[in-house]
Design a protein around this motif. Structure first.
Motif, PDB file in Angstrom:
ATOM      1  N   ASN A   1       0.847  -1.184   0.000  1.00 21.07           N
ATOM      2  CA  ASN A   1       0.000   0.000   0.000  1.00 21.07           C
ATOM      3  C   ASN A   1       0.890   1.246   0.000  1.00 21.07           C
ATOM      4  OD1 ASN A   1      -1.594   2.275   1.374  1.00 21.07           O
ATOM      5  ND2 ASN A   1      -3.126   0.825   0.663  1.00 21.07           N
ATOM      6  N   THR A   2       0.882   1.951  -1.120  1.00 23.78           N
ATOM      7  CA  THR A   2       1.778   3.087  -1.330  1.00 23.78           C
ATOM      8  C   THR A   2       1.590   4.165  -0.265  1.00 23.78           C
ATOM      9  OG1 THR A   2       1.381   2.644  -3.656  1.00 23.78           O
ATOM     10  CG2 THR A   2       2.580   4.651  -3.153  1.00 23.78           C
TER      11      THR A   2
ATOM     12  N   VAL B   1     -11.138  -1.549  -2.206  1.00 25.61           N
ATOM     13  CA  VAL B   1     -10.072  -0.566  -1.980  1.00 25.61           C
ATOM     14  C   VAL B   1      -8.786  -1.305  -1.619  1.00 25.61           C
ATOM     15  CG1 VAL B   1      -9.488   1.597  -0.822  1.00 25.61           C
ATOM     16  CG2 VAL B   1     -11.884   0.839  -0.893  1.00 25.61           C
ATOM     17  N   GLY B   2      -7.724  -1.021  -2.355  1.00 24.14           N
ATOM     18  CA  GLY B   2      -6.456  -1.681  -2.025  1.00 24.14           C
ATOM     19  C   GLY B   2      -5.453  -1.555  -3.145  1.00 24.14           C
TER      20      GLY B   2
ATOM     21  N   SER C   1      -1.480  -5.789  -4.685  1.00 29.43           N
ATOM     22  CA  SER C   1      -1.843  -6.639  -3.552  1.00 29.43           C
ATOM     23  C   SER C   1      -2.658  -7.842  -4.033  1.00 29.43           C
ATOM     24  CB  SER C   1      -2.657  -5.814  -2.550  1.00 29.43           C
ATOM     25  OG  SER C   1      -3.416  -6.666  -1.730  1.00 29.43           O
ATOM     26  N   GLY C   2      -2.072  -9.032  -3.869  1.00 30.46           N
ATOM     27  CA  GLY C   2      -2.740 -10.255  -4.324  1.00 30.46           C
ATOM     28  C   GLY C   2      -4.074 -10.468  -3.630  1.00 30.46           C
ATOM     29  N   ASN C   3      -4.124 -10.222  -2.304  1.00 35.65           N
ATOM     30  CA  ASN C   3      -5.389 -10.495  -1.598  1.00 35.65           C
ATOM     31  C   ASN C   3      -6.469  -9.516  -2.030  1.00 35.65           C
ATOM     32  OD1 ASN C   3      -6.022  -8.506   0.787  1.00 35.65           O
ATOM     33  ND2 ASN C   3      -3.811  -8.725   0.803  1.00 35.65           N
ATOM     34  N   THR C   4      -6.070  -8.275  -2.409  1.00 31.71           N
ATOM     35  CA  THR C   4      -7.067  -7.314  -2.902  1.00 31.71           C
ATOM     36  C   THR C   4      -7.600  -7.764  -4.263  1.00 31.71           C
ATOM     37  OG1 THR C   4      -5.877  -5.528  -1.775  1.00 31.71           O
ATOM     38  CG2 THR C   4      -7.463  -4.877  -3.455  1.00 31.71           C
TER      39      THR C   4
ATOM     40  N   THR D   1      -4.955  -2.376   3.464  1.00 33.44           N
ATOM     41  CA  THR D   1      -5.505  -1.031   3.241  1.00 33.44           C
ATOM     42  C   THR D   1      -5.768  -0.350   4.577  1.00 33.44           C
ATOM     43  OG1 THR D   1      -6.636  -1.915   1.293  1.00 33.44           O
ATOM     44  CG2 THR D   1      -7.324   0.263   2.047  1.00 33.44           C
ATOM     45  N   PRO D   2      -5.110   0.803   4.822  1.00 40.09           N
ATOM     46  CA  PRO D   2      -5.300   1.484   6.111  1.00 40.09           C
ATOM     47  C   PRO D   2      -6.711   2.038   6.280  1.00 40.09           C
ATOM     48  CG  PRO D   2      -3.422   2.390   4.877  1.00 40.09           C
ATOM     49  CD  PRO D   2      -4.154   1.488   3.949  1.00 40.09           C
TER      50      PRO D   2
END
Ligand code: SF4
Length: 278
Positions: free
Chosen positions: A42-43, A213-214, A218-221, A263-264
């Motif tokens: 997450n950038t 959102v992500g 990100s593989g899980n996203t 994702t925060p």
């Protein structure tokens, strides 16, 4: 527009734990802290860590001269840990305990004489680490259909990348069973993944559009996106609220929101706020 947030979305146990470990280390650090690869996909969260905590990122140990190296949630092959120690670096191992468990189970299967099959993304750091902990000899398949080229096999032990879908594991077992006398399956998909995927699947049935959102890496996203697409509604994969276009929601009364494990909260809250304003 009504916005419904999935019951399970955003930071998982492993990511929260890794962030806490790094924050505690950064508070008292006398020497530089470097993570080996981005702590999470997450950038925005990584930028905040760099700017507010002075934590930098290196792609390999060669780039780290001194201080502390942090191993991220995905884990690393054992030789990377050894090299870091030989270099005199302090090592903080933030490998998620669920990934650690997959590494140990994979090694045990090989010790017991099973041919190791790993279901997961071939180039994902977690899969590379799990395979290396088991001695490096493994059949890695991203798609269960890929296993047919290796059949028949006598004794097969299976582990799974922690963020894969259960349906894929079930499909792999169906492919293997008719061709293996001795099949041992370790379901190493973590509970955070199961909870997020189930919640996204259910929510996608009750809304007119889904927002995932992500990070795009990100593989899980990406798997949450795939799961939401199984429903009949449009699915938008975004990294931040800036990507939301009001025009796309003109005919929508109820929208669902889910988010990847890295994702925060502040990004999810921004997205929900902006959608509610439409
Ligand atoms: S998704 Fe699961 S395995 Fe990966 S860091 Fe989160 S809790 Fe750990």
């Amino acid at each position: 527009m009504k916005v419904i947030l999935a019951n399970h979305a955003g930071y998982c146990y492993g990511v929260e734990r890794a962030f806490n470990i790094v924050e505690v280390a950064a508070t008292s650090a006398q020497r530089p802290i470097t993570t080996l690869g981005p702590l999470i996909h997450n950038t925005q969260a990584i930028d905040a860590l760099r700017e507010e905590r002075n934590v930098s990122i290196a792609d390999s140990l060669d780039e780290i001269e001194e201080g502390t190296v942090v191993i991220r949630t995905h884990g690393v092959p054992p030789d990377v840990l050894e090299s870091a120690e030989e270099k005199g670096l302090e090592v903080i191992d933030a490998t998620c305990p669920f990934v650690r468990s997959a590494q140990k189970l994979a090694a045990k299967l090989v010790e017991e004489g099973y041919t190791l099959v790993v279901l997961g993304e071939k180039n994902h750091p977690e899969v590379i680490g799990v395979t290396a902990h088991a001695g490096g000899e493994a059949i890695v398949v991203e798609d269960p259909d890929e296993i047919s080229q290796y059949l028949p096999l006598k004794r097969v032990g299976v582990v799974v990348q922690t963020t894969q879908q259960l349906e894929k594991l079930e499909k792999l077992v169906r492919r293997l069973l008719p061709h293996c006398k001795d099949l041992k399956v370790q379901n190493t998909i973590c509970y955070a993944t199961v909870d997020r995927q189930d919640a996204a699947r259910k929510l996608a049935r009750d809304v007119q559009a889904m927002i995932v959102v992500g990070g795009r890496h990100s593989g899980n996203t990406r798997r949450l996106v795939d799961i939401c697409k199984e429903g009949k509604v449009p699915v938008h994969h975004i990294e931040t609220a800036d990507e939301l276009d009001k025009a796309a929601f003109n005919d929508i009364d109820v929208v669902g929101v889910t988010a990847g494990a890295s994702t925060p909260d502040f990004i999810i809250e921004d997205v929900v706020r902006k959608l509610e304003s439409f």
